[in-house]
Structure formats: C-alpha cells, structure tokens
Design a protein around this motif. Structure first.
Motif, PDB file in Angstrom:
ATOM      1  N   LEU A  29       1.142  -1.368   0.038  1.00  0.00           N
ATOM      2  CA  LEU A  29      -0.059   0.119  -0.016  1.00  0.00           C
ATOM      3  C   LEU A  29       0.944   1.039  -0.008  1.00  0.00           C
ATOM      4  O   LEU A  29       1.927   1.233   0.615  1.00  0.00           O
ATOM      5  CB  LEU A  29      -1.123   0.081   1.314  1.00  0.00           C
ATOM      6  N   VAL A 383      -7.979   4.874   0.050  1.00  0.00           N
ATOM      7  CA  VAL A 383      -7.863   3.237   0.074  1.00  0.00           C
ATOM      8  C   VAL A 383      -8.211   2.628  -1.256  1.00  0.00           C
ATOM      9  O   VAL A 383      -7.626   1.783  -1.869  1.00  0.00           O
ATOM     10  CB  VAL A 383      -8.887   2.732   1.247  1.00  0.00           C
ATOM     11  N   ASP A 388      -2.255   3.524   2.076  1.00  0.00           N
ATOM     12  CA  ASP A 388      -2.525   3.094   3.426  1.00  0.00           C
ATOM     13  C   ASP A 388      -3.510   3.793   4.090  1.00  0.00           C
ATOM     14  O   ASP A 388      -3.183   5.071   4.563  1.00  0.00           O
ATOM     15  CB  ASP A 388      -1.357   2.847   4.021  1.00  0.00           C
ATOM     16  N   GLY A 389      -4.671   3.170   4.566  1.00  0.00           N
ATOM     17  CA  GLY A 389      -5.747   4.053   5.019  1.00  0.00           C
ATOM     18  C   GLY A 389      -5.433   4.895   6.469  1.00  0.00           C
ATOM     19  O   GLY A 389      -5.818   5.742   6.885  1.00  0.00           O
TER      20      GLY A 389
END
Length: 399
Positions: A29, A383, A388-389
């Motif tokens: 991510l 996302v 990467d949230g």
C-alpha cells in the motif's frame, strides 16, 4: 486506457492486434502523501466541485441525456475521477472521462500507477469504456494537429472541465513557449462554443502569489481589468469600493510592490483571469456569458502571508436573444431588447464573486468536526487508490 504517442516503424498487424496491457499487481500500500491529499482538498472535491456538478446536472440533464462528460488533469491516482464516479454510480449516470497526464512528470515515470487506475475505473459500472487518459500535457491541445487535440474532439464537448494545476496558470510569460495554458484554453473554448449549446462548468486551480506570477502575465491581467474600468464607470467604481483596486496607470515596480502582495495578487489573478476568460466567451459568435461560482483559497507555502492557491469555479452559458419584431406585426415588445448587455456588464458579477472568495484553511481550523468528517471520507477515497488508510488518517490529522 492510457495512450502513448509512438514513433518509428509501425506494422499493420499492430493495428489489428493491439498488445495486451500489462499492469503490475500491487503488493504494498502507498504512503507517499502529497499536499493535494490534505483534508482541505476533500473539501474542494465535495463542496465546490461535486456541489456545483450536482446543481449543474439537476438543471441541465434529463432522462434521455444521462452521460456526464468530464475533462480533467487527474494525476496518477485519479482521485477527482474516482470521487465524481462514486456520485455518478449512486445517481446512475454514465461517466465519460478524458484526462491529460504529463509523461515527463517526475512522480511516476513508468506510469504503472496511472495504467492501473485507468484500468480499474474503466471496468466499473457507470463508466464509459471509451474513457481514457492521454499521456501528454494539457497544453498540447493548443496545437490543433496534436494527438491531444484529436482526442479532445473525439470525446467532447464536455459538461465539466477541471483544470487542477499544481503551479500557476500565469507563472510563465505568455507566448514565451510553444505550448502554454493560454493557447490550450483558447482552443478549448473555441471547441466548446462551436460544438455545444448547453451550459458547462470550468474549475481552475492555480497559484496566485507574486512569486509564481510573472510580471508580464501580471501586466496582461491588469490590462484586462483596466480596459473594462475605462469603458464602464460602474465597473471602475465597484472595483475600487469592493476590492480596493485602483486602475491608475502602473509600472513594473508597482506590480511588484506591497500593493499587490497577498490579497492584492489574489484579486489580480482571480479577477484578471475571469475577465480574460469572459473575453474569450463573449467575443465572436455565438456569444457566451460567464458567472463565477463560489470560489475558495488556501495556503500552500507557509512563508507567504496569506493564501496563495485559488480554486475558482465558473459557469458558461450561451446568450440567447429573442427575435425583434421591428415591423410591428405582433404586440410583443420586450424592454430588454432596447440595450444588449455588454461584456463589462457581465464582468460586474466577477467583482462580487472575487470579493466573496472563501479561505477554507480558516473554515477547517474553526470546525474540527467538519475536518474529521472530511478525513473519514478521504480515507475511503485514498484506500480505493491503494493508499494505506491508517497511515493516511494519521498524516491528515496533523494538518
């Protein structure tokens, strides 16, 4: 799909059997967050861009016309297209998008991220499969023989044009380069006027501080304003009373003085560009008018004393004049026909709109609930673009 210009030998077999695109699978991510990922940009997407698009669609679209044609400079993550598509999907409106991506941009030389984003989006419901991103600068459409211009003609005309620039539209001396924003916008307006009768929207994001606006460009912007001030007394009076903008003859040193620092430059860029753009629309036939919609500003460079990025919104509409019965065969008489509105009359509305430009940094500083609500929405969007949230949330909350 993305599209690259090719050179050298070309086999006719390539025309029949196009190569299958290869996209690397994402294994990690992303966490390379940029200034345009800040919560304030989500405010712009939601309240300015989508807010105006919603009103536009409600006013102009009908059941037989459910395609939204959208031109933008989406970047490799295509966050604006993703956000607009989410709304289109809820409203069951088909999205046809055309994007321009500078192939020389340093962010992603391989274009792997862009290819992945375009492939993902064109496979989703309510996205036209012919949507694409042209791997060329937006400025290239200033050349009507370019591939960039050809794709414009094939995909347009457009309901929404979103020119989200990271730099300044008046950062280089006009006409100093073969490709520039001015030529591109001129050809874009010409194309829209020739091929469209319905209203359309333009969003423009541009730097507005003195360090990013050339003196030559400042001079041209000032002249756009000064011309109206000389021809329209009401415009000149409101210019001074509402914006403290005095159209006396100026010199280069004056344009670099404190008079045009901070908010003075914001007014010069916002009103000057609006006046120039109105001139393109109103000049020639058919004539179009321009209305500046709710616009905002925010700070990019911390060393600047005031906001230095403008996010402007405009609505463009064709001027429809009813016929005159000069012979008197009918009893219809319209007082409004006695005087056709001038370009200066339409320009008056720009003064009020520039005066009302909103500082969204202050808005978010004063309303923490709004800020965190926007962050929550932005997390979902990031996302979707393979960020990467949780890392993004922690990063965004720091602003």
């Amino acid at each position: 799909m993305t599209e690259q210009q090719t050179t050298g030998e070309h086999s006719f077999i390539d025309d029949i059997f196009a190569p299958t695109p290869v996209h690397s699978a994402r294994t990690k991510l992303k966490d390379d967050f940029k200034p345009w990922h800040k919560p304030r940009k989500q405010w712009v997407r939601k309240f300015q861009w989508l807010g105006e698009i919603e009103k536009f669609v409600e006013k102009t679209k009908n059941k037989n016309d459910q395609t939204l044609r959208y031109l933008s400079l989406p970047g490799r993550d295509m966050l604006d297209v993703r956000f607009v598509h989410r709304w289109c999907e809820k409203k069951q409106i088909n999205l046809m998008f055309l994007g321009y991506n500078d192939p020389n941009a340093p962010a992603d030389p391989s274009d792997a991220e862009l290819n992945l984003s375009v492939t993902e989006l064109t496979q989703r419901d309510y996205v036209d499969r012919d949507s694409l991103v042209v791997e060329d600068k937006f400025e290239a459409i200033g050349n009507t023989k370019s591939i960039a211009y050809k794709r414009l003609v094939e995909t347009g005309p457009f309901d929404i044009i979103n020119l989200d620039l990271c730099n300044s539209i008046v950062g280089s001396i006009p006409l100093s380069k073969e490709d520039d924003y001015y030529k591109a916008i001129y050809e874009l307006v010409t194309f829209q006027k020739k091929n469209r009768t319905e209203p359309w929207l333009l969003f423009l994001t541009t730097r507005s501080d003195a360090d990013t606006v050339s003196v030559s460009a400042s001079w041209k912007l000032f002249n756009c304003i000064e011309k109206n001030a000389k021809e329209n007394d009401s415009f000149r009076q409101q210019l001074f009373s509402k914006l403290d903008f005095d159209c006396k003859p100026v010199t280069e040193s004056f344009l670099r003085s404190k008079k045009y620092s901070g908010i003075g430059y914001r007014n010069l860029v916002g009103l000057g560009f609006g006046k120039w753009f109105l001139g393109l629309l109103f000049g020639g036939q058919p004539k179009w008018c321009l209305k500046m919609l709710d616009s905002v500003e925010y700070l990019v460079r911390p060393s600047n004393p005031s906001p230095d990025m403008l996010s402007l919104a405009f609505e463009c509409s064709m001027i429809i004049e009813p016929p005159k019965d000069n012979a008197g065969f009918t009893s219809i008489f319209r007082n409004e026909q006695s005087a056709i509105m001038s370009e200066g009359d339409f320009a008056l509305g720009l003064i009020d709109a520039v005066k009302m430009i909103k500082n969204i940094d202050s808005t978010l500083a004063d309303d923490k609930n709004l800020k965190y609500s926007l962050i929550n929405e932005a997390v979902e969007l990031m996302v979707d673009a393979h960020f990467d949230g949780e890392k993004f949330r922690a990063w965004a909350e720091a602003f």
